[in-house]
Design an enzyme around this catalytic site. Sequence first.
Site, PDB file in Angstrom:
ATOM      1  N   SER A 281       3.508  22.662  27.679  1.00  0.00           N
ATOM      2  CA  SER A 281       4.822  23.249  26.997  1.00  0.00           C
ATOM      3  C   SER A 281       5.540  22.385  26.963  1.00  0.00           C
ATOM      4  O   SER A 281       5.266  21.593  27.859  1.00  0.00           O
ATOM      5  CB  SER A 281       4.595  24.395  27.603  1.00  0.00           C
ATOM      6  N   LYS A 287       2.916  24.922  32.984  1.00  0.00           N
ATOM      7  CA  LYS A 287       2.233  25.693  31.513  1.00  0.00           C
ATOM      8  C   LYS A 287       0.368  24.395  31.147  1.00  0.00           C
ATOM      9  O   LYS A 287       0.218  23.542  31.559  1.00  0.00           O
ATOM     10  CB  LYS A 287       2.602  25.742  30.339  1.00  0.00           C
ATOM     11  N   GLU A 294      -7.269  30.658  21.099  1.00  0.00           N
ATOM     12  CA  GLU A 294      -5.579  31.548  20.092  1.00  0.00           C
ATOM     13  C   GLU A 294      -6.119  30.825  18.656  1.00  0.00           C
ATOM     14  O   GLU A 294      -5.730  32.079  17.523  1.00  0.00           O
ATOM     15  CB  GLU A 294      -3.931  31.461  20.446  1.00  0.00           C
TER      16      GLU A 294
END
Length: 463
Positions: A281, A287, A294
């Site tokens: 991130s 993260k 995804e």
Amino acid sequence: MDNEKKKSWEKRLEGEPDEITIDFVESLSVDNRLYKYDIVGSIAHAQMLAEQKLITKEEFKQIKDGLVEISQEIAEGRFKFDKTYEDIHMAIEAALVKKIGEAGKKLHTGRSRNDQVAVDIRLWMRDEIEVLQAKVTLLQKGFVKLAGKYAENVMPGYTHFQRAQPIVIASYLLSFVEQLERDFVRLKNCRALLDVSPLGSGALAGSTLAIDRKSTAKQLGFADISYNSIDAVSDRDFCAEFIFDCALVATHLSRLAEDWVIYSSSEFGFIRIDEAYCTSSSMMPQKRNPDLLELIRAKTGRVYGSLMAMLTILKALPSGYNRDLQEDKIHVFTASDTVKALLDTAGAIVSHTKFDTGKIAAGLDEGFLDATALAEYLVGKGIAFREAHGIVGALVAQCEKQNKKLADVTLDEFKQHCGAIETDVYENLGAGKVAGKYVTEGAAGAKQAKEQIAYWNNRLGER
Ligand code: ARG
């Protein structure tokens, strides 16, 4: 427009086309990737023309040599694609005429772009299907290899995304090999169905010239020729089918992606995606995001979009060729390109993912994964399944209130629910034990998973 650039119908239409027309009708920016197939198809057509004495052997040689040169120029990036020629077919033909003169003007004898493009896409698709099948196989092998590492490790199996029955990790992974196998076979069937040559069907009605369709079909390695010229130039069933086959591959990979996004979360912690296939991130320093998964999930939408577009193009088209059909290629290419990327990405992730067997094992006692096996144990004691289901249901409800597992229930307590229960009941309790008890073919236990791994190693090894 300078003389060189004039199109084959310069004598028919007055003046020059508007910029808007040139930009709007061109497909060269999309169909240039068909150039090899267009040239191979043209050489076969020219050879047939020579066989039929519609051109001389010398003219055929000039045409062939010219086309081979053009092919090299394109391959080496030396060819100037000019959209005023609309599409790859006219761009190549114009370049040929420029290169060899009069003989080049005879190439299009007894042919239309309508049968020409139909041949080109089929030739392209035959090769593309092989590429896709190789990628499917590679991913299948990746799953089988990973399954081999986890043939004995038990994990919770889910229905309705609620804990259901214990399964071995291998059997979960092998479920994707099955899905991909159907994709492989579907592509094979698609290839078989498209393997007919429309060449020689002309614009829609064939030709008054003695075109030998079987000769070109044979040269191009088609299994057969098409038998109705009107259908042949307008048939894009194979395009819709091809995209549908791609869409199902994407569907399968989107399901994998969804599973693994969830499995890699802190809440689950079932798997660890290799960091080479994670992103982070820009703001949250901790993260470790599964963006690739995804995107596999999301890019599936592109393929569905292509399928919907293709079907819509075909819907209610008047018989025969219509320019609408030019829009087939962008969707066929998009679907294929997307799915190739999905397969490559899934393949890389699968071969680098590790299951956290410790964490999975530690949580196996949650969710009464052994409840169904307990009911089946009661069936073995002569109790009707519907009754056994009720007995275990009541036991589970009681355990839930007392915050304990079925394996914690004492024999006395069991007997209060059902007199037929004996000490051997404990051999059937606990997820780990249950996973070793499956006996049906294709079940999700270790024994069956090992059989499946052997089967797939054998079957995929031949590919
Ligand atoms: N570029 C066209 C296509 O992809 C080729 C056929 C055009 N034929 C025609 N008569 N306008 O379908």
